[in-house]
Design an enzyme around this catalytic site. Sequence first.
Site, PDB file in Angstrom:
ATOM      1  N   THR A   1     -62.578 101.752 111.773  1.00  0.00           N
ATOM      2  CA  THR A   1     -62.254 100.610 110.935  1.00  0.00           C
ATOM      3  C   THR A   1     -62.843  99.348 111.534  1.00  0.00           C
ATOM      4  O   THR A   1     -63.237  99.336 112.685  1.00  0.00           O
ATOM      5  CB  THR A   1     -60.716 100.453 110.884  1.00  0.00           C
TER       6      THR A   1
ATOM      7  N   GLY B   1     -58.921 101.347 114.952  1.00  0.00           N
ATOM      8  CA  GLY B   1     -58.498 102.329 115.933  1.00  0.00           C
ATOM      9  C   GLY B   1     -57.445 103.315 115.505  1.00  0.00           C
ATOM     10  O   GLY B   1     -56.721 103.835 116.346  1.00  0.00           O
ATOM     11  N   GLY B   2     -57.310 103.601 114.203  1.00  0.00           N
ATOM     12  CA  GLY B   2     -56.428 104.675 113.760  1.00  0.00           C
ATOM     13  C   GLY B   2     -55.018 104.544 114.300  1.00  0.00           C
ATOM     14  O   GLY B   2     -54.320 103.560 114.078  1.00  0.00           O
TER      15      GLY B   2
END
Length: 545
Positions: free
Chosen positions: A356, A438-439
């Site tokens: 992202t 970063g999920g």
Amino acid sequence: MSTLNPNNDSHTNNIKKNDIAFTAPHFKATETGRKILEQGGTAIEAMVAAAATIAVVYPHMNGLGGDGFWLISEPGKEPIGIDASGKAAQLATLDFYKGHDSIPARGGKAALTMAGAVAGWQEALVVSQAWQAASNAQKLPLSTLLDDAIQLAKNGSDVTKTYVDASKKTFADLVGVQGFSEAFLNAGSIYEQGDMLALPVLARTLEQLAEKGLDDFYHGDIATRLAKDLASAGSPIRLADFHSYQAKRVEPLQVKTSVGSLYNLPAPTQGIASLLILALYDKLYTQGKTVTDMSHLLIECTKQAFIARNQFVTDESRLAMDLSSLLDEEQLEKMCHEIALERAQPWPHQAKHGDTIWMGACDSEGRMVSYIQSLYWEFGCGVVSPSTGIVWNNRGSSFSLEKGSLQELGPNLKPFHTLNPAFAELNDGRRMSYGTMGGEGQPQTQAALFSRYVYHQMPLDQAISEGRWLLGRTWGDVSHNLKIERDFADIVADELVKRGHDLVIVDSCNELMGHAGAVVLHPEGHTEAATDPRSDGLAIDSTDI
């Protein structure tokens, strides 16, 4: 570790003009945002322009074929949220994936949700135009907003290390996927850092959007070509899915803490997890006396937040409860009782994946934006539309093919999203736009930088740059343990192990930890902004004006 007085609420808001600020994980996007702000553009216009630019210079991280989420704040008004995430295609059924144990992560069948990012730009600009109409200001034309992106796509931009690393990681999976090699490889080989990457087909698409309007992506020639290219790659997406898609304004979730009001986005995002971590920490942070205590408490708050997130977050239509009820005092107290200062809770946990970009902006009127844009994994599903140059997301691989699952695949449903832009209005008058990619790490990094800056009075740039941790996985890692950057581990690792944490040490300043950033508007009107040394970013604020 010093502590801020969280109840200091003395401030004034009589300043008519504020300094501008912008931060992004790629310096070209920040330069674009700054240019628009200096032309008198709104924070939204600057963000749309930067979003287009970063889609060109960081195409492995985000793009027009992905999703977006907005948090928009106008002084004195409640923030506005925009959910520009894609829903599953009409043909995206369990039968479509018959014979598969899970939804493929790459290739045409992974391209099953609509791309919402461009519709989000469009909806955000409607908000911007309402601001401009109220003040008799002129909106900037799309050709101005998209010009930097067009020129960079035509003429090329320097390939970054993060692009090279992503290419190496995905090469075997994506080299044979429709359109990928032609768009993102150099005569079939991986680009080297410093090479020039041009995206001429995408440049022509951006030019067409500038000429015909953003709606062409969903109802015009671009939609027709995208639908044809996706179908030829094996995707269930059809033209009717483009025609039926709209970005949606949503009411942000919020929680009041001792330091101020914190905002994030509702389902299908993990915004509730981000708010829960900080709401819990707000109740516990005074127990801590050391930096080890701070990190331990935040990690334990994260575990409680993720348990709740995984139990409840799904498509809005499937929610079993109002997520905001998790922020009620009674629920927070129950979670606090599960957290001990000297003992880590065991953590078997299935983590979420993600790639992202996050960007923040503040314009001269004090209007602020927290924005996140994503393809999900690096290069998304890998499918590149030959006629438009757009790479498509693979967010739909978050769905489950298991009947009865909270994330069961179905037409017109949205998958779980790790994406969540954050915003805060503090009691002392500061307003703060912050976030990261970063999920699984997004809510954790948000909590780390926010707590360091707000609760413990660390300078903003230091709050972002200092060593961090990650519980779970990100960037395709399969382990679910606690990862700590070496410089931070030198301070805290031994004591955390004693408290029961299962941890591994990774290199310092590690991209695994995400690309964080923040913009703060102070009540006197000056701004500060910071970006992550783990990225290729740039931040501009009052010190640069």
